[in-house]
Motif scaffolding. Structure first.
Motif, mmCIF file in Angstrom:
data_model
loop_
_atom_site.group_PDB
_atom_site.id
_atom_site.type_symbol
_atom_site.label_atom_id
_atom_site.label_comp_id
_atom_site.label_asym_id
_atom_site.label_seq_id
_atom_site.Cartn_x
_atom_site.Cartn_y
_atom_site.Cartn_z
ATOM 1 N N LEU A 1 0.824 -1.207 0.000
ATOM 2 C CA LEU A 1 0.000 0.000 0.000
ATOM 3 C C LEU A 1 0.859 1.258 0.000
ATOM 4 C CD1 LEU A 1 -2.896 1.095 0.200
ATOM 5 C CD2 LEU A 1 -2.651 1.015 2.674
ATOM 6 N N LEU A 2 1.944 1.232 0.778
ATOM 7 C CA LEU A 2 2.836 2.382 0.873
ATOM 8 C C LEU A 2 3.972 2.221 -0.123
ATOM 9 C CD1 LEU A 2 3.255 4.970 2.487
ATOM 10 C CD2 LEU A 2 4.646 3.667 4.071
ATOM 11 N N LYS A 3 4.178 3.224 -0.949
ATOM 12 C CA LYS A 3 5.227 3.222 -1.981
ATOM 13 C C LYS A 3 6.271 4.280 -1.639
ATOM 14 C CE LYS A 3 2.739 0.570 -4.871
ATOM 15 N NZ LYS A 3 2.677 -0.783 -4.462
ATOM 16 N N PRO A 4 7.506 4.134 -2.144
ATOM 17 C CA PRO A 4 8.547 5.147 -1.867
ATOM 18 C C PRO A 4 8.114 6.537 -2.316
ATOM 19 C CG PRO A 4 9.522 3.193 -2.853
ATOM 20 C CD PRO A 4 8.025 3.012 -2.938
ATOM 21 N N GLY A 5 8.354 7.526 -1.451
ATOM 22 C CA GLY A 5 8.052 8.925 -1.761
ATOM 23 C C GLY A 5 6.620 9.334 -1.517
ATOM 24 N N MET A 6 5.772 8.417 -1.107
ATOM 25 C CA MET A 6 4.356 8.694 -0.910
ATOM 26 C C MET A 6 4.151 9.460 0.410
ATOM 27 S SD MET A 6 1.440 5.750 -0.739
ATOM 28 C CE MET A 6 0.855 5.660 -2.407
#
Length: 178
Positions: free
Chosen positions: A88-93
């Motif tokens: 669900l959580l991506k880099p830079g989000m």
């Protein structure tokens, strides 16, 4: 990491996979801490992140100083996620993070329905002053349930108009019913 041992003299075929490394992309959340906050956060402290109306749990796994101009400007708390299901959580989000410090504070809050915005996106409430409605600009914080935190300074004992705010105009006469 997965590896394959090769003995001296063994032949390796072109295109044969010898080793596979992890992606190195285990997602962590990094949060800036001021010096005063540093004393409230320990390794293992529970943290929650909200992204796309879902909650992801984590724990503070490390804390490092951030050095700028040869001085420690703040500290960086690294939060290791314990349930980033479906990535669900991506880099830079961007995310909203809460770190459970065991400390609680009382904050001013008003019913969310009593807050309105102008065309520029500024937030306002109507307060009662000397029998009239007075429009007051506010800054808002977190919304929990039917209430929204006011982060700007407002007097403690103000009377906030909580109904018919779309029909009221600045300076309208108000009758307070108790």
């Amino acid at each position: 990491m997965t590896g394959l041992s090769i003995a001296p003299g063994k032949t390796v075929q072109a295109g044969q996979q010898l080793m596979a490394l992890g992606s190195g992309q285990e997602i962590e959340i990094v949060v800036h801490l001021d010096q005063n906050d540093l004393y409230l956060v320990d390794l293992g402290t529970t943290a929650t992140a909200e992204v796309s109306n879902q909650t992801i749990m984590g724990q503070v796994s490390s804390i490092y100083p951030e050095v700028k101009d040869d001085k420690i400007s703040s500290f960086l708390a690294h939060i290791k996620l314990t349930n980033n299901q479906d990535d669900l959580l991506k880099p830079g989000m961007p995310v909203n993070v809460r770190i459970d410090t065991g400390q609680s504070v009382t904050v001013p809050a008003v019913p969310t329905a009593s807050i309105f915005q102008d065309e520029q996106g500024r937030n306002f409430i109507y307060v009662v002053a000397n029998g009239t409605a007075v429009r007051q600009q506010i800054s808002i914080g977190e919304t929990i349930g039917d209430f929204t935190e006011i982060t700007s300074n407002v007097p403690q004992e103000i009377m906030v108009i909580t109904s018919n705010v779309n029909e009221i105009k600045n300076g309208d006469a108000i009758v307070v019913m108790q």
